[in-house]
Design an enzyme around this catalytic site. Sequence first.
Site, mmCIF file in Angstrom:
data_model
loop_
_atom_site.group_PDB
_atom_site.id
_atom_site.type_symbol
_atom_site.label_atom_id
_atom_site.label_comp_id
_atom_site.label_asym_id
_atom_site.label_seq_id
_atom_site.Cartn_x
_atom_site.Cartn_y
_atom_site.Cartn_z
ATOM 1 C CG ASP A 50 5.339 -2.562 -2.022
ATOM 2 O OD1 ASP A 50 6.131 -3.469 -2.230
ATOM 3 O OD2 ASP A 50 5.247 -2.012 -1.197
ATOM 4 C CE LYS A 119 3.989 -9.023 -0.388
ATOM 5 N NZ LYS A 119 4.519 -8.081 0.078
ATOM 6 C CD GLU A 121 6.485 -4.226 3.235
ATOM 7 O OE1 GLU A 121 7.134 -3.579 3.908
ATOM 8 O OE2 GLU A 121 7.142 -4.227 2.027
ATOM 9 C CD GLU A 188 11.950 -8.799 1.089
ATOM 10 O OE1 GLU A 188 10.737 -8.483 0.920
ATOM 11 O OE2 GLU A 188 12.841 -8.328 0.334
HETATM 12 O O1 KIV Z 1 6.842 -6.227 -3.657
HETATM 13 C C1 KIV Z 1 7.459 -7.227 -3.636
HETATM 14 O O2 KIV Z 1 7.936 -7.587 -5.033
HETATM 15 C C2 KIV Z 1 7.543 -8.206 -2.645
HETATM 16 C C3 KIV Z 1 8.076 -9.433 -2.871
HETATM 17 C C4 KIV Z 1 9.450 -9.375 -3.052
HETATM 18 C C5 KIV Z 1 7.836 -10.491 -2.025
HETATM 19 O O3 KIV Z 1 6.933 -7.791 -1.502
#
Ligand code: KIV
Length: 279
Positions: A50, A119, A121, A188
């Site tokens: 994102d 993915k 968070e 991260e």
């Molecule tokens: O959105 C993104 O690019 C990410 C990476 C930095 C892991 O979540």
Amino acid sequence: MSRDPSADSRISAEDIRRRKGGVPIVCLTAYTYPVARLLDPHVDLLLVGDSVAMVLHGHATTLGASLEMMIAHGQAVMRGSARACVVVDMPAGSYEASPAQAAAAAKRIVEETGCQAVKLEGGVDTASRIAAIVAEGIPVMGHIGLQPQSVEKDGGYRIKGRTEDNIAALLSDAEAVEEAGAFSVVIEGTMEVVAAKLTRHISIPTIGIGASADCDGQILVIDDMVGMTVDRVPKFVKEYADLRGVMADAAARYAAEVRSRAFPGPEHVFTTASGKDKT
Ligand code: KIV
């Protein structure tokens, strides 16, 4: 979207999960068809992050990403790749309300892009959403430590794992993501020693960004890695190229040649009436 005919030859989420403790897993973000084509032979995993909202769309934070934006970029990256495991980020607002909301959004992403995984968070607070998505048969990558979707709430980009309480919270987050069924987890912006400890603590691969060389893999934002970042370059980024400089130089030379009428030259225009000119 119709099923991707190359799906069976791609690296799967399960292939990534099995690489715990092995040869480091190479990951980069990708948002577009041409970049996905360039990166695909070199990486194990392409993340349609994102971060696209900031990198390509000019938003101040990743909160500018929408489900439609992620799906459009996910489709482009799937068209441009044949080998890498493609993971699409779930944008803020698409999974927090309930496990059912998370499962519905993840199903939409997978059905409309053909990607291998999603993915999202969060750790302890997101585990029920991860479990609901996994129950639908969709592989999930977690994301703990610094969580860009929460930077406004956190008061900025703050490195995690500096206090004993926070280290304990990170360990709980990592355990919760693993127990919920994620196949891997991004760590991260976390103190090096803590990221290494988290990697030893759980049985799924950890993918580091601003974390530790001891993680099971590494990821960078593609534009950062090739030197296209227009503002401040974060400490954790290594620039392997200077595309900013290359593009600025090309634009300056083009502008000068247009103004002097040196471009287009005879080789760039069509002059034969027969139509035999090379197009
Ligand atoms: O959105 C993104 O690019 C990410 C990476 C930095 C892991 O979540």
